[in-house]
Scaffold this motif. Sequence first.
Motif, PDB file in Angstrom:
ATOM      1  N   PRO A 387       0.817  -1.218   0.000  1.00 48.74           N
ATOM      2  CA  PRO A 387       0.000   0.000   0.000  1.00 48.74           C
ATOM      3  C   PRO A 387       0.850   1.268   0.000  1.00 48.74           C
ATOM      4  CG  PRO A 387      -0.070  -1.090   2.145  1.00 48.74           C
ATOM      5  CD  PRO A 387       0.627  -2.030   1.219  1.00 48.74           C
ATOM      6  N   GLU A 388       2.137   1.118   0.315  1.00 50.67           N
ATOM      7  CA  GLU A 388       3.042   2.270   0.282  1.00 50.67           C
ATOM      8  C   GLU A 388       3.229   2.782  -1.151  1.00 50.67           C
ATOM      9  OE1 GLU A 388       7.663   3.424   1.500  1.00 50.67           O
ATOM     10  OE2 GLU A 388       6.840   1.455   2.023  1.00 50.67           O
ATOM     11  N   PHE A 389       3.127   1.877  -2.129  1.00 53.20           N
ATOM     12  CA  PHE A 389       3.373   2.250  -3.524  1.00 53.20           C
ATOM     13  C   PHE A 389       2.116   2.194  -4.382  1.00 53.20           C
ATOM     14  CE2 PHE A 389       7.147  -0.149  -1.927  1.00 53.20           C
ATOM     15  CZ  PHE A 389       7.903   0.967  -1.617  1.00 53.20           C
ATOM     16  N   PHE A 390       1.136   1.371  -3.975  1.00 54.40           N
ATOM     17  CA  PHE A 390      -0.109   1.241  -4.732  1.00 54.40           C
ATOM     18  C   PHE A 390      -1.280   1.282  -3.754  1.00 54.40           C
ATOM     19  CE2 PHE A 390       3.170  -0.967  -7.179  1.00 54.40           C
ATOM     20  CZ  PHE A 390       3.041  -0.359  -8.419  1.00 54.40           C
ATOM     21  N   SER A 391      -2.018   2.385  -3.765  1.00 52.65           N
ATOM     22  CA  SER A 391      -3.122   2.529  -2.819  1.00 52.65           C
ATOM     23  C   SER A 391      -4.167   1.444  -3.048  1.00 52.65           C
ATOM     24  CB  SER A 391      -3.764   3.916  -2.966  1.00 52.65           C
ATOM     25  OG  SER A 391      -4.271   4.084  -4.280  1.00 52.65           O
ATOM     26  N   ASP A 392      -4.714   0.943  -1.938  1.00 49.49           N
ATOM     27  CA  ASP A 392      -5.719  -0.130  -1.989  1.00 49.49           C
ATOM     28  C   ASP A 392      -5.256  -1.225  -2.954  1.00 49.49           C
ATOM     29  OD1 ASP A 392      -7.992  -1.514  -1.459  1.00 49.49           O
ATOM     30  OD2 ASP A 392      -9.343  -0.186  -2.576  1.00 49.49           O
ATOM     31  N   PRO A 393      -4.121  -1.872  -2.675  1.00 51.14           N
ATOM     32  CA  PRO A 393      -3.484  -2.744  -3.663  1.00 51.14           C
ATOM     33  C   PRO A 393      -4.291  -3.964  -4.074  1.00 51.14           C
ATOM     34  CG  PRO A 393      -2.447  -2.996  -1.511  1.00 51.14           C
ATOM     35  CD  PRO A 393      -3.365  -1.824  -1.407  1.00 51.14           C
ATOM     36  N   GLN A 394      -5.263  -4.405  -3.243  1.00 44.36           N
ATOM     37  CA  GLN A 394      -6.052  -5.591  -3.596  1.00 44.36           C
ATOM     38  C   GLN A 394      -7.234  -5.244  -4.498  1.00 44.36           C
ATOM     39  OE1 GLN A 394      -4.674  -8.447  -2.839  1.00 44.36           O
ATOM     40  NE2 GLN A 394      -3.108  -7.240  -1.800  1.00 44.36           N
ATOM     41  N   ASN A 395      -7.397  -3.971  -4.801  1.00 45.66           N
ATOM     42  CA  ASN A 395      -8.485  -3.535  -5.671  1.00 45.66           C
ATOM     43  C   ASN A 395      -7.987  -3.415  -7.113  1.00 45.66           C
ATOM     44  OD1 ASN A 395     -11.061  -2.451  -6.387  1.00 45.66           O
ATOM     45  ND2 ASN A 395     -10.161  -0.401  -6.371  1.00 45.66           N
ATOM     46  N   PHE A 396      -8.733  -4.024  -8.043  1.00 51.97           N
ATOM     47  CA  PHE A 396      -8.355  -3.959  -9.462  1.00 51.97           C
ATOM     48  C   PHE A 396      -8.734  -2.590 -10.014  1.00 51.97           C
ATOM     49  CE2 PHE A 396      -9.036  -4.698 -14.021  1.00 51.97           C
ATOM     50  CZ  PHE A 396      -7.859  -5.321 -14.354  1.00 51.97           C
ATOM     51  N   ASP A 397      -7.727  -1.763 -10.279  1.00 52.11           N
ATOM     52  CA  ASP A 397      -7.974  -0.375 -10.661  1.00 52.11           C
ATOM     53  C   ASP A 397      -6.983   0.073 -11.740  1.00 52.11           C
ATOM     54  OD1 ASP A 397      -8.607   2.285 -10.860  1.00 52.11           O
ATOM     55  OD2 ASP A 397      -7.763   2.849  -8.916  1.00 52.11           O
ATOM     56  N   PRO A 398      -7.319  -0.132 -13.017  1.00 46.38           N
ATOM     57  CA  PRO A 398      -6.400   0.260 -14.100  1.00 46.38           C
ATOM     58  C   PRO A 398      -6.083   1.749 -14.126  1.00 46.38           C
ATOM     59  CG  PRO A 398      -8.136  -1.192 -14.921  1.00 46.38           C
ATOM     60  CD  PRO A 398      -8.530  -0.787 -13.530  1.00 46.38           C
ATOM     61  N   SER A 399      -6.941   2.583 -13.538  1.00 44.52           N
ATOM     62  CA  SER A 399      -6.708   4.032 -13.588  1.00 44.52           C
ATOM     63  C   SER A 399      -5.442   4.422 -12.834  1.00 44.52           C
ATOM     64  CB  SER A 399      -7.908   4.789 -13.020  1.00 44.52           C
ATOM     65  OG  SER A 399      -8.032   4.595 -11.623  1.00 44.52           O
ATOM     66  N   ARG A 400      -4.948   3.555 -11.943  1.00 45.17           N
ATOM     67  CA  ARG A 400      -3.728   3.899 -11.203  1.00 45.17           C
ATOM     68  C   ARG A 400      -2.538   4.068 -12.158  1.00 45.17           C
ATOM     69  NH1 ARG A 400      -3.413   1.004  -6.845  1.00 45.17           N
ATOM     70  NH2 ARG A 400      -5.076  -0.538  -7.052  1.00 45.17           N
ATOM     71  N   GLY A 404       2.525   7.243 -14.184  1.00 50.48           N
ATOM     72  CA  GLY A 404       3.540   6.197 -14.089  1.00 50.48           C
ATOM     73  C   GLY A 404       3.883   5.870 -12.643  1.00 50.48           C
ATOM     74  N   PRO A 405       4.118   4.591 -12.317  1.00 50.76           N
ATOM     75  CA  PRO A 405       4.478   4.209 -10.951  1.00 50.76           C
ATOM     76  C   PRO A 405       5.859   4.734 -10.563  1.00 50.76           C
ATOM     77  CG  PRO A 405       4.701   2.347 -12.437  1.00 50.76           C
ATOM     78  CD  PRO A 405       4.072   3.446 -13.230  1.00 50.76           C
ATOM     79  N   LYS A 406       6.108   4.776  -9.277  1.00 49.89           N
ATOM     80  CA  LYS A 406       7.419   5.216  -8.795  1.00 49.89           C
ATOM     81  C   LYS A 406       8.502   4.254  -9.291  1.00 49.89           C
ATOM     82  CE  LYS A 406       5.537   7.293  -4.569  1.00 49.89           C
ATOM     83  NZ  LYS A 406       5.501   7.229  -3.090  1.00 49.89           N
ATOM     84  N   PRO A 407       9.744   4.753  -9.453  1.00 47.62           N
ATOM     85  CA  PRO A 407      10.826   3.892  -9.966  1.00 47.62           C
ATOM     86  C   PRO A 407      10.999   2.624  -9.123  1.00 47.62           C
ATOM     87  CG  PRO A 407      11.531   6.187  -9.921  1.00 47.62           C
ATOM     88  CD  PRO A 407      10.205   6.138  -9.221  1.00 47.62           C
ATOM     89  N   ASN A 408      11.200   1.505  -9.810  1.00 44.21           N
ATOM     90  CA  ASN A 408      11.502   0.202  -9.194  1.00 44.21           C
ATOM     91  C   ASN A 408      10.366  -0.355  -8.336  1.00 44.21           C
ATOM     92  OD1 ASN A 408      14.369   0.279 -10.119  1.00 44.21           O
ATOM     93  ND2 ASN A 408      14.481   1.983  -8.670  1.00 44.21           N
ATOM     94  N   THR A 409       9.128   0.114  -8.593  1.00 44.95           N
ATOM     95  CA  THR A 409       7.993  -0.427  -7.843  1.00 44.95           C
ATOM     96  C   THR A 409       7.109  -1.319  -8.710  1.00 44.95           C
ATOM     97  OG1 THR A 409       6.602   1.511  -8.325  1.00 44.95           O
ATOM     98  CG2 THR A 409       7.903   1.562  -6.287  1.00 44.95           C
TER      99      THR A 409
END
Length: 482
Positions: A387-400, A404-409
């Motif tokens: 959850p530090e890098f992807f909010s609500d990580p168990q939720n399928f959310d393509p809009s995230r 672009g994600p943070k480097p190396n995540t």
Amino acid sequence: MEIASILICIFLFLSTLFSYYLIQRQKRNSMHKAKLPPGSMGWPYIGETLQMYSMDPNIFFATKQKRYGDVFKTHILGCPCVMLASPEATKFVLVTHAHLFKPTYPKSKEKLIGPSALFFHQGDYHISLRKLIQNSLSPNPNTIQKLVPGIEALVISALDSWAEGRKVINTYHEMKKFSFDVGFLAIFGQLDETYREKLKENYCIVDKGYNSFPTKIPGTAYQKALLARKRLGEILSQIICERKEKKTMQNDLLGHLLNFQDENGQTLTEDQISDNIIGVLFAAQDTTASALTWVLKYLHDNPKILEAVEAEQKTTYEANDVCKKTLSWAQIKNMPLTYRVILESLRMASIISFTFREAVVDLEYKGYLIPKGWKVMPLFRNIHHSPEFFSDPQNFDPSRFEVGPKPNTFMPFGKGVHACPGNELAKLEMLSLVHHLVTKFRWEVVGSQSGIQYGPFPIPQHGLPARFWKESNQSQTQLGGH
């Protein structure tokens, strides 16, 4: 003057030698002070292997991380291991200090694929070969862009066969067949049907024995796989000889391997070419098939997202249908929502949950000792589900992935010099399949829709049994059986 010069040289030599001694002693003292990471090594020899396989491996690693932090030790599969669950640690192992960690695989698996395959190596041979394979599978007019019509034909053929009679199919098994055919197309272009069937038959035997217990007892899956691998080498040798005799310049992967020369003018041997063909087939099949199976499951489980993907693809489909055209490379590159769905599917499923490396020297990371010979495992899935890098990580959310994600995540295809060189080909076949699936077909998942099994890659329970059918021209019902 000569004596003075000699004395100066001796003084400089002794000074250098003394400085080297001090540096080495300081390093030894530093290593001596460094301690092993926290964690449990479990029972003698078997370590914690049973604990890992008695539960979901992802829960096993997540529990360890929660208890010990981002760096911890364990003992699994007969090896002492250091687990790393942070982006910084992943970058340290796979990018900035990659030369201190070598890729490592069991010898039993090397024998089945071939010891000269790309992912068993590092150094000059690996760099040259990886560049060659990546160039042959890169998106330019002379390589995979030329594969678009061929891949589209394979997509249509596969979907038509799945929909025939509305029978229930094992989605994962069918995706493996499709990915295998795409791999064949990329490697050989057009290949004689006799060769194709022989290669398919023997590769399937190798595939079945790959994760079996490595014994040479006659009749076992592993022994059958060894014999099939030998036959594969013989068949590939015949294909290579025929290609050499024809002296045709082809832009498929085999053509690139045959035309390769290093800086000293050395070409690849037949064994090296064969090993890398088998390696590419292996790398291209299971992971892509697993990813495609998850894409279908996530679309099926999220009807609103599925509807939005259909709307995006409908524009392209209608434009081509009017002009009776096939998909173009420009159209494939212009599917932003569908592409985000694929990225989110890769994050959620994390097909490659971790990767194996081996420390080639004693070294220190974050005050912890990583001994020479220990396995080092960057845990991609832990990072993808943090959850530090992807909010609500168990939720399928393509809009995230609109940002672009943070480097190396986010590392669905690995990272650094050993990242998958065929990732563009995988994206191409996934986008092409989704396009034709959502514009011409409907499907529904049969039976239980929850659960994950590992073989060894994560796939939905029972390979996602599903029923497919062609959408009639009159039907405007919602996709996916909803």
